[in-house]
Design a protein around this motif. Structure first.
Motif, PDB file in Angstrom:
ATOM      1  N   VAL A  33       0.758  -1.293   0.066  1.00  0.00           N
ATOM      2  CA  VAL A  33       0.075  -0.081   0.066  1.00  0.00           C
ATOM      3  C   VAL A  33       1.030   1.043  -0.470  1.00  0.00           C
ATOM      4  O   VAL A  33       1.519   1.178   0.418  1.00  0.00           O
ATOM      5  CB  VAL A  33      -1.007   0.134   0.974  1.00  0.00           C
ATOM      6  N   VAL A  34       0.793   2.367  -1.031  1.00  0.00           N
ATOM      7  CA  VAL A  34       1.217   3.086  -1.345  1.00  0.00           C
ATOM      8  C   VAL A  34       0.301   4.189  -1.239  1.00  0.00           C
ATOM      9  O   VAL A  34      -0.530   4.947  -1.418  1.00  0.00           O
ATOM     10  CB  VAL A  34       1.628   3.877  -2.080  1.00  0.00           C
ATOM     11  N   THR A  35       1.295   5.567   0.472  1.00  0.00           N
ATOM     12  CA  THR A  35       0.232   6.789   0.596  1.00  0.00           C
ATOM     13  C   THR A  35       0.634   7.546  -0.760  1.00  0.00           C
ATOM     14  O   THR A  35       2.595   7.787  -1.314  1.00  0.00           O
ATOM     15  CB  THR A  35       0.653   7.612   1.493  1.00  0.00           C
ATOM     16  N   VAL A  36       0.271   7.831  -1.914  1.00  0.00           N
ATOM     17  CA  VAL A  36       0.255   8.897  -2.529  1.00  0.00           C
ATOM     18  C   VAL A  36       0.941  10.296  -2.387  1.00  0.00           C
ATOM     19  O   VAL A  36      -0.592  10.940  -1.848  1.00  0.00           O
ATOM     20  CB  VAL A  36      -0.977   8.078  -3.759  1.00  0.00           C
ATOM     21  N   ALA A  65       2.713   8.296 -10.959  1.00  0.00           N
ATOM     22  CA  ALA A  65       2.527   8.382  -9.663  1.00  0.00           C
ATOM     23  C   ALA A  65       3.837   8.009  -8.713  1.00  0.00           C
ATOM     24  O   ALA A  65       4.446   7.393  -8.785  1.00  0.00           O
ATOM     25  CB  ALA A  65       1.539   7.714  -8.997  1.00  0.00           C
ATOM     26  N   ALA A  66       3.865   9.055  -7.242  1.00  0.00           N
ATOM     27  CA  ALA A  66       5.310   8.914  -6.720  1.00  0.00           C
ATOM     28  C   ALA A  66       4.373   9.034  -5.223  1.00  0.00           C
ATOM     29  O   ALA A  66       3.066   9.346  -4.790  1.00  0.00           O
ATOM     30  CB  ALA A  66       6.383   9.769  -6.816  1.00  0.00           C
ATOM     31  N   GLY A  67       4.736   8.060  -4.357  1.00  0.00           N
ATOM     32  CA  GLY A  67       4.192   8.299  -2.637  1.00  0.00           C
ATOM     33  C   GLY A  67       5.238   7.805  -1.856  1.00  0.00           C
ATOM     34  O   GLY A  67       6.665   7.316  -2.634  1.00  0.00           O
ATOM     35  N   VAL A  68       4.885   6.935  -1.025  1.00  0.00           N
ATOM     36  CA  VAL A  68       5.661   6.448   0.265  1.00  0.00           C
ATOM     37  C   VAL A  68       5.259   5.614   0.298  1.00  0.00           C
ATOM     38  O   VAL A  68       3.919   5.223   0.751  1.00  0.00           O
ATOM     39  CB  VAL A  68       6.127   7.469   1.407  1.00  0.00           C
ATOM     40  N   VAL A  69       5.722   4.159   0.917  1.00  0.00           N
ATOM     41  CA  VAL A  69       5.266   3.065   0.866  1.00  0.00           C
ATOM     42  C   VAL A  69       4.556   3.335   2.609  1.00  0.00           C
ATOM     43  O   VAL A  69       5.499   3.700   3.522  1.00  0.00           O
ATOM     44  CB  VAL A  69       6.071   1.761   1.468  1.00  0.00           C
ATOM     45  N   GLU A  70       3.363   2.611   2.869  1.00  0.00           N
ATOM     46  CA  GLU A  70       2.702   2.866   3.928  1.00  0.00           C
ATOM     47  C   GLU A  70       2.942   1.136   4.935  1.00  0.00           C
ATOM     48  O   GLU A  70       2.791   0.669   6.087  1.00  0.00           O
ATOM     49  CB  GLU A  70       1.134   3.127   3.044  1.00  0.00           C
ATOM     50  N   ALA A  71       2.807   0.237   4.359  1.00  0.00           N
ATOM     51  CA  ALA A  71       2.193  -1.179   4.802  1.00  0.00           C
ATOM     52  C   ALA A  71       2.739  -2.171   3.230  1.00  0.00           C
ATOM     53  O   ALA A  71       2.715  -2.136   1.833  1.00  0.00           O
ATOM     54  CB  ALA A  71       0.991  -1.523   4.738  1.00  0.00           C
ATOM     55  N   VAL A  72       3.425  -3.470   3.971  1.00  0.00           N
ATOM     56  CA  VAL A  72       3.575  -4.526   3.302  1.00  0.00           C
ATOM     57  C   VAL A  72       3.351  -5.704   2.950  1.00  0.00           C
ATOM     58  O   VAL A  72       3.234  -5.687   4.138  1.00  0.00           O
ATOM     59  CB  VAL A  72       4.698  -4.686   2.123  1.00  0.00           C
ATOM     60  N   GLY A  73       3.045  -6.351   2.121  1.00  0.00           N
ATOM     61  CA  GLY A  73       2.756  -7.696   2.601  1.00  0.00           C
ATOM     62  C   GLY A  73       3.605  -8.818   2.772  1.00  0.00           C
ATOM     63  O   GLY A  73       4.973  -8.508   2.820  1.00  0.00           O
ATOM     64  N   GLU A  74       3.088 -10.353   3.176  1.00  0.00           N
ATOM     65  CA  GLU A  74       4.096 -10.765   3.234  1.00  0.00           C
ATOM     66  C   GLU A  74       4.952 -11.174   2.657  1.00  0.00           C
ATOM     67  O   GLU A  74       4.720 -11.607   0.890  1.00  0.00           O
ATOM     68  CB  GLU A  74       3.328 -12.238   4.081  1.00  0.00           C
ATOM     69  N   GLY A  75       6.648 -11.485   2.189  1.00  0.00           N
ATOM     70  CA  GLY A  75       6.864 -12.095   1.186  1.00  0.00           C
ATOM     71  C   GLY A  75       8.191 -11.003   0.545  1.00  0.00           C
ATOM     72  O   GLY A  75       8.694 -10.970  -0.462  1.00  0.00           O
TER      73      GLY A  75
END
Length: 361
Positions: A33-36, A65-75
Protein backbone atom coordinates in the motif's frame (compact mmCIF):
# COMPACT_ATOMS: atom_id res chain seq x y z
CA UNK A 1 -7.49 -2.81 8.92
CA UNK A 2 -8.54 -1.72 5.42
CA UNK A 3 -8.09 1.93 4.52
CA UNK A 4 -11.07 4.15 3.65
CA UNK A 5 -9.93 6.91 1.30
CA UNK A 6 -11.06 9.21 -1.51
CA UNK A 7 -10.31 8.38 -5.15
CA UNK A 8 -11.24 9.53 -8.66
CA UNK A 9 -13.55 7.04 -10.40
CA UNK A 10 -14.90 6.78 -13.94
CA UNK A 11 -18.23 4.97 -13.65
CA UNK A 12 -19.23 4.83 -17.31
CA UNK A 13 -18.04 5.56 -20.83
CA UNK A 14 -17.72 9.28 -21.43
CA UNK A 15 -19.22 10.21 -18.06
CA UNK A 16 -17.55 12.92 -15.95
CA UNK A 17 -15.33 11.44 -13.26
CA UNK A 18 -16.39 11.61 -9.63
CA UNK A 19 -14.63 11.65 -6.27
CA UNK A 20 -15.71 8.48 -4.46
CA UNK A 21 -15.03 6.67 -1.19
CA UNK A 22 -12.76 3.70 -1.90
CA UNK A 23 -11.87 0.76 0.33
CA UNK A 24 -8.20 -0.26 0.05
CA UNK A 25 -7.43 -3.67 1.61
CA UNK A 26 -4.38 -4.42 3.71
CA UNK A 27 -1.56 -5.65 1.46
CA UNK A 28 -1.45 -9.40 0.88
CA UNK A 29 1.57 -11.50 -0.10
CA UNK A 30 3.69 -9.64 -2.64
CA UNK A 31 1.64 -6.44 -2.35
CA UNK A 32 2.19 -2.93 -1.01
CA UNK A 33 0.00 0.00 0.00
CA UNK A 34 1.43 3.35 -1.09
CA UNK A 35 0.43 6.78 0.17
CA UNK A 36 0.23 8.77 -3.05
CA UNK A 37 1.84 12.21 -2.92
CA UNK A 38 1.44 13.28 -6.55
CA UNK A 39 0.04 11.87 -9.80
CA UNK A 40 0.21 13.28 -13.33
CA UNK A 41 -2.91 13.52 -15.49
CA UNK A 42 -2.05 11.41 -18.55
CA UNK A 43 -3.93 10.93 -21.85
CA UNK A 44 -4.20 7.24 -20.98
CA UNK A 45 -6.50 8.11 -18.07
CA UNK A 46 -8.74 9.98 -20.48
CA UNK A 47 -8.70 6.95 -22.82
CA UNK A 48 -9.93 4.81 -19.92
CA UNK A 49 -12.76 7.26 -19.19
CA UNK A 50 -13.75 7.30 -22.86
CA UNK A 51 -13.80 3.49 -23.07
CA UNK A 52 -10.81 3.44 -25.40
CA UNK A 53 -8.92 0.80 -23.40
CA UNK A 54 -11.65 -1.66 -22.40
CA UNK A 55 -15.11 -1.63 -20.85
CA UNK A 56 -14.26 -2.90 -17.36
CA UNK A 57 -15.95 0.02 -15.59
CA UNK A 58 -15.80 1.43 -12.98
CA UNK A 59 -12.18 2.51 -13.31
CA UNK A 60 -10.00 3.96 -10.59
CA UNK A 61 -8.00 6.46 -12.63
CA UNK A 62 -4.43 7.72 -12.28
CA UNK A 63 -1.14 5.90 -12.77
CA UNK A 64 1.74 8.40 -13.21
CA UNK A 65 2.55 8.65 -9.53
CA UNK A 66 5.06 8.83 -6.70
CA UNK A 67 4.60 8.43 -2.97
CA UNK A 68 5.67 6.67 0.19
CA UNK A 69 5.20 3.00 1.04
CA UNK A 70 2.68 2.69 3.87
CA UNK A 71 2.67 -1.08 4.40
CA UNK A 72 3.87 -4.26 2.71
CA UNK A 73 2.57 -7.81 2.64
CA UNK A 74 4.18 -11.13 3.35
CA UNK A 75 7.34 -11.93 1.41
CA UNK A 76 8.02 -8.39 0.20
CA UNK A 77 11.72 -7.55 0.22
CA UNK A 78 12.05 -4.95 -2.58
CA UNK A 79 10.65 -2.07 -0.53
CA UNK A 80 9.77 -1.27 3.06
CA UNK A 81 7.44 1.18 4.82
CA UNK A 82 8.82 4.70 4.55
CA UNK A 83 10.50 4.22 1.17
CA UNK A 84 9.89 6.95 -1.42
CA UNK A 85 8.87 5.23 -4.66
CA UNK A 86 7.75 5.83 -8.21
CA UNK A 87 4.94 3.52 -9.33
CA UNK A 88 5.41 1.58 -12.56
CA UNK A 89 2.93 -0.42 -14.61
CA UNK A 90 5.32 -3.13 -15.82
CA UNK A 91 6.43 -5.07 -12.76
CA UNK A 92 8.70 -7.71 -14.29
CA UNK A 93 8.21 -11.35 -13.33
CA UNK A 94 11.81 -12.59 -13.62
CA UNK A 95 10.67 -15.97 -14.92
CA UNK A 96 9.24 -15.54 -18.44
CA UNK A 97 11.25 -16.22 -21.59
CA UNK A 98 12.13 -12.52 -22.03
CA UNK A 99 13.37 -12.17 -18.44
CA UNK A 100 15.34 -15.42 -18.60
CA UNK A 101 17.04 -14.23 -21.81
CA UNK A 102 18.24 -11.10 -20.02
CA UNK A 103 15.65 -8.78 -21.59
CA UNK A 104 13.35 -8.01 -18.66
CA UNK A 105 12.15 -4.74 -20.25
CA UNK A 106 10.20 -7.00 -22.64
CA UNK A 107 8.71 -9.07 -19.78
CA UNK A 108 5.69 -10.98 -21.09
CA UNK A 109 4.18 -11.67 -17.68
CA UNK A 110 4.12 -8.38 -15.79
CA UNK A 111 1.90 -8.45 -12.73
CA UNK A 112 -0.35 -6.32 -10.54
CA UNK A 113 -1.90 -6.63 -7.09
CA UNK A 114 -4.06 -9.72 -6.65
CA UNK A 115 -6.66 -8.12 -4.36
CA UNK A 116 -9.16 -5.56 -5.59
CA UNK A 117 -9.88 -2.09 -4.27
CA UNK A 118 -13.63 -1.49 -4.08
CA UNK A 119 -16.33 1.11 -3.73
CA UNK A 120 -18.18 1.25 -0.38
CA UNK A 121 -20.86 -1.13 -1.69
CA UNK A 122 -18.25 -3.75 -2.57
CA UNK A 123 -18.12 -3.03 -6.32
CA UNK A 124 -14.60 -3.95 -7.49
CA UNK A 125 -12.60 -1.23 -9.23
CA UNK A 126 -10.36 -1.64 -12.28
CA UNK A 127 -7.22 0.41 -11.54
CA UNK A 128 -5.77 2.25 -14.54
CA UNK A 129 -2.71 0.33 -15.79
CA UNK A 130 -2.93 -1.79 -12.67
CA UNK A 131 -2.18 1.21 -10.42
CA UNK A 132 -5.11 3.59 -9.79
CA UNK A 133 -3.33 6.59 -8.25
CA UNK A 134 -5.79 9.47 -8.21
CA UNK A 135 -6.36 8.39 -4.63
CA UNK A 136 -4.94 8.99 -1.17
CA UNK A 137 -3.61 5.42 -0.86
CA UNK A 138 -3.41 2.70 -3.46
CA UNK A 139 -2.74 -1.04 -3.51
CA UNK A 140 -0.15 -2.34 -5.99
CA UNK A 141 2.17 -5.28 -6.50
CA UNK A 142 5.40 -4.62 -4.62
CA UNK A 143 7.28 -4.94 -7.92
CA UNK A 144 5.41 -1.87 -9.14
CA UNK A 145 7.26 0.23 -6.55
CA UNK A 146 10.68 1.56 -7.56
CA UNK A 147 12.69 3.16 -4.76
CA UNK A 148 14.37 6.47 -5.70
CA UNK A 149 16.09 9.43 -4.02
CA UNK A 150 13.52 10.93 -1.60
CA UNK A 151 14.89 14.44 -2.19
CA UNK A 152 13.23 14.53 -5.61
CA UNK A 153 9.83 16.29 -5.49
CA UNK A 154 6.94 13.86 -5.95
CA UNK A 155 5.30 16.16 -8.53
CA UNK A 156 8.15 15.53 -10.98
CA UNK A 157 9.30 12.06 -9.87
CA UNK A 158 5.88 10.59 -10.63
CA UNK A 159 6.06 11.71 -14.27
CA UNK A 160 8.71 9.06 -14.86
CA UNK A 161 6.02 6.50 -14.11
CA UNK A 162 4.57 6.82 -17.61
CA UNK A 163 4.78 9.56 -20.24
CA UNK A 164 8.21 11.03 -19.59
CA UNK A 165 9.81 7.60 -19.31
CA UNK A 166 8.06 6.47 -22.48
CA UNK A 167 9.48 9.40 -24.43
CA UNK A 168 13.01 9.38 -23.03
CA UNK A 169 13.16 5.61 -23.44
CA UNK A 170 11.85 5.77 -27.01
CA UNK A 171 14.85 7.93 -27.91
CA UNK A 172 17.58 6.30 -25.86
CA UNK A 173 16.52 2.69 -25.24
CA UNK A 174 14.49 1.88 -28.35
CA UNK A 175 15.86 4.32 -30.91
CA UNK A 176 19.45 4.06 -29.73
CA UNK A 177 20.03 7.79 -30.30
CA UNK A 178 23.66 8.67 -29.76
CA UNK A 179 26.01 11.62 -30.15
CA UNK A 180 25.93 13.27 -33.55
CA UNK A 181 22.63 11.72 -34.67
CA UNK A 182 19.86 13.64 -36.40
CA UNK A 183 16.45 13.00 -34.85
CA UNK A 184 12.91 13.98 -35.84
CA UNK A 185 10.02 13.75 -33.37
CA UNK A 186 6.47 13.83 -34.73
CA UNK A 187 3.96 14.92 -32.09
CA UNK A 188 5.10 17.29 -29.34
CA UNK A 189 2.90 16.49 -26.38
CA UNK A 190 4.36 15.14 -23.15
CA UNK A 191 5.77 11.95 -24.69
CA UNK A 192 7.16 13.70 -27.75
CA UNK A 193 8.81 16.42 -25.68
CA UNK A 194 10.32 13.74 -23.45
CA UNK A 195 11.73 12.08 -26.57
CA UNK A 196 13.26 15.43 -27.55
CA UNK A 197 14.73 15.74 -24.06
CA UNK A 198 16.10 12.19 -24.32
CA UNK A 199 17.65 12.87 -27.72
CA UNK A 200 19.30 15.99 -26.35
CA UNK A 201 20.59 14.06 -23.34
CA UNK A 202 22.06 11.43 -25.68
CA UNK A 203 23.97 14.04 -27.68
CA UNK A 204 21.92 14.32 -30.89
CA UNK A 205 23.28 17.11 -33.10
CA UNK A 206 19.98 18.00 -34.78
CA UNK A 207 16.53 17.55 -33.26
CA UNK A 208 13.55 18.39 -35.47
CA UNK A 209 10.16 18.81 -33.77
CA UNK A 210 6.99 18.32 -35.84
CA UNK A 211 3.47 19.28 -34.77
CA UNK A 212 0.35 21.12 -35.96
CA UNK A 213 0.35 23.53 -33.00
CA UNK A 214 2.82 26.43 -32.81
CA UNK A 215 2.42 26.57 -29.03
CA UNK A 216 3.55 22.95 -28.73
CA UNK A 217 6.42 23.63 -31.09
CA UNK A 218 7.48 26.42 -28.73
CA UNK A 219 7.47 23.95 -25.86
CA UNK A 220 9.53 21.56 -27.98
CA UNK A 221 12.23 24.21 -28.45
CA UNK A 222 12.36 24.66 -24.66
CA UNK A 223 13.15 20.94 -24.34
CA UNK A 224 15.96 21.05 -26.89
CA UNK A 225 14.55 20.98 -30.42
CA UNK A 226 16.93 22.72 -32.81
CA UNK A 227 14.34 23.06 -35.60
CA UNK A 228 10.54 23.03 -35.76
CA UNK A 229 8.09 22.10 -38.51
CA UNK A 230 4.40 22.97 -38.50
CA UNK A 231 2.87 20.17 -40.55
CA UNK A 232 -0.22 22.28 -41.34
CA UNK A 233 1.89 24.56 -43.51
CA UNK A 234 4.92 22.48 -44.53
CA UNK A 235 5.50 19.03 -46.02
CA UNK A 236 7.03 17.01 -43.20
CA UNK A 237 9.05 14.57 -45.29
CA UNK A 238 10.48 17.22 -47.62
CA UNK A 239 11.33 19.58 -44.76
CA UNK A 240 13.04 16.94 -42.63
CA UNK A 241 15.09 15.89 -45.64
CA UNK A 242 16.03 19.49 -46.39
CA UNK A 243 17.19 19.93 -42.80
CA UNK A 244 19.33 16.78 -42.97
CA UNK A 245 21.25 17.36 -46.18
CA UNK A 246 18.60 15.70 -48.34
CA UNK A 247 18.98 12.38 -46.54
CA UNK A 248 16.36 12.16 -43.80
CA UNK A 249 16.88 11.77 -40.05
CA UNK A 250 18.85 8.94 -38.49
CA UNK A 251 16.01 8.30 -36.04
CA UNK A 252 12.36 9.37 -36.40
CA UNK A 253 10.12 9.00 -33.36
CA UNK A 254 6.36 8.90 -34.00
CA UNK A 255 4.59 10.06 -30.84
CA UNK A 256 1.08 10.43 -32.26
CA UNK A 257 -0.02 6.90 -33.14
CA UNK A 258 -1.77 7.48 -36.46
CA UNK A 259 -1.19 5.85 -39.89
CA UNK A 260 -0.61 9.16 -41.67
CA UNK A 261 2.03 10.35 -39.20
CA UNK A 262 3.66 6.92 -39.21
CA UNK A 263 4.05 7.16 -42.99
CA UNK A 264 5.64 10.57 -42.54
CA UNK A 265 8.07 9.01 -40.08
CA UNK A 266 8.82 6.12 -42.43
CA UNK A 267 9.71 8.36 -45.37
CA UNK A 268 11.40 11.10 -43.32
CA UNK A 269 14.16 8.78 -42.10
CA UNK A 270 17.48 8.22 -43.79
CA UNK A 271 18.26 4.97 -45.62
CA UNK A 272 19.00 2.34 -42.97
CA UNK A 273 17.55 4.72 -40.39
CA UNK A 274 15.24 3.84 -37.52
CA UNK A 275 11.54 4.54 -36.98
CA UNK A 276 10.22 4.29 -33.43
CA UNK A 277 6.47 4.12 -32.80
CA UNK A 278 5.69 5.26 -29.25
CA UNK A 279 2.32 6.90 -29.98
CA UNK A 280 -0.53 4.52 -29.17
CA UNK A 281 -2.93 3.75 -32.07
CA UNK A 282 -6.57 2.80 -31.61
CA UNK A 283 -7.70 -0.78 -32.38
CA UNK A 284 -9.39 0.20 -35.66
CA UNK A 285 -6.30 1.72 -37.30
CA UNK A 286 -4.48 -0.04 -40.12
CA UNK A 287 -1.30 0.77 -42.04
CA UNK A 288 -0.48 0.19 -45.70
CA UNK A 289 3.07 0.57 -47.04
CA UNK A 290 4.65 -0.70 -50.27
CA UNK A 291 6.57 -3.79 -49.26
CA UNK A 292 9.32 -2.89 -51.71
CA UNK A 293 9.86 0.37 -49.81
CA UNK A 294 10.04 -1.49 -46.51
CA UNK A 295 12.70 -3.74 -48.04
CA UNK A 296 14.53 -1.12 -50.07
CA UNK A 297 14.92 1.50 -47.35
CA UNK A 298 16.42 -0.99 -44.88
CA UNK A 299 16.96 0.03 -41.30
CA UNK A 300 14.62 -0.78 -38.44
CA UNK A 301 10.94 -0.26 -37.69
CA UNK A 302 10.43 -0.52 -33.92
CA UNK A 303 7.66 -0.17 -31.39
CA UNK A 304 8.53 1.19 -27.97
CA UNK A 305 6.76 -0.36 -24.97
CA UNK A 306 7.02 2.05 -22.03
CA UNK A 307 10.26 3.33 -23.55
CA UNK A 308 11.63 -0.24 -23.27
CA UNK A 309 12.51 0.76 -19.73
CA UNK A 310 13.56 -1.33 -16.78
CA UNK A 311 12.21 0.69 -13.84
CA UNK A 312 14.76 -0.60 -11.33
CA UNK A 313 17.55 0.56 -13.65
CA UNK A 314 16.12 3.66 -15.30
CA UNK A 315 14.05 5.46 -12.65
CA UNK A 316 16.90 5.93 -10.11
CA UNK A 317 19.31 6.94 -12.89
CA UNK A 318 16.94 9.59 -14.29
CA UNK A 319 16.17 10.95 -10.82
CA UNK A 320 19.93 11.26 -10.22
CA UNK A 321 20.26 13.21 -13.48
CA UNK A 322 17.42 15.45 -12.37
CA UNK A 323 19.10 16.07 -9.00
CA UNK A 324 22.32 16.97 -10.87
CA UNK A 325 20.46 19.57 -12.95
CA UNK A 326 20.96 17.60 -16.18
CA UNK A 327 17.34 16.54 -16.75
CA UNK A 328 14.73 19.29 -16.63
CA UNK A 329 11.65 17.45 -15.40
CA UNK A 330 10.12 20.56 -13.81
CA UNK A 331 9.40 21.97 -17.26
CA UNK A 332 6.79 19.24 -17.86
CA UNK A 333 4.59 20.45 -14.98
CA UNK A 334 2.13 23.01 -16.36
CA UNK A 335 0.10 23.22 -13.15
CA UNK A 336 -0.53 21.48 -9.85
CA UNK A 337 -4.14 20.73 -8.93
CA UNK A 338 -6.24 19.06 -6.26
CA UNK A 339 -7.76 15.59 -6.46
CA UNK A 340 -11.16 17.09 -7.22
CA UNK A 341 -9.90 18.92 -10.32
CA UNK A 342 -9.20 15.98 -12.64
CA UNK A 343 -12.23 16.55 -14.88
CA UNK A 344 -11.14 20.15 -15.50
CA UNK A 345 -7.61 18.91 -16.22
CA UNK A 346 -9.00 16.52 -18.87
CA UNK A 347 -10.70 19.48 -20.57
CA UNK A 348 -7.46 21.52 -20.57
CA UNK A 349 -5.58 18.53 -21.95
CA UNK A 350 -8.14 18.09 -24.73
CA UNK A 351 -7.75 21.77 -25.68
CA UNK A 352 -3.95 21.46 -25.71
CA UNK A 353 -3.52 24.07 -22.98
CA UNK A 354 -1.25 22.04 -20.70
CA UNK A 355 1.69 19.71 -21.00
CA UNK A 356 1.00 18.03 -17.68
CA UNK A 357 -1.43 18.78 -14.87
CA UNK A 358 -0.26 17.10 -11.69
CA UNK A 359 -2.57 16.17 -8.81
CA UNK A 360 -0.84 16.90 -5.50
CA UNK A 361 -2.30 15.18 -2.46
Amino acid sequence: MPYTVQGVVARGKGEPVSLETVIVPDPGPGEAVVTVQACGVCHTDLHYREGGINDEFPFLLGHEAAGVVEAVGEGVTEVAPGDFVILNWRAVCGDCRACLRGRPWYCFNTHNATQKMTLEDGTPLSPALGIGAFIEKTLVAAGQCTKVDPLAPARVAGLLGCGVMAGIGAAINTGGVTRGDSVAVIGCGGVGDAAILGARLAGASKIIAVDVDDRKLGWAKDFGATHTVNSRTADVVETVRELTGGNGADVVIEAVGRPETYKQAFYARDLAGTVVLVGVPTPDMTLELPLLDVFGRGGALKSSWYGDCLPSRDFPMLIDLYRQGRLDLDRFVSETIGIGDVEDAFAKMHRGEVLRSVVVL
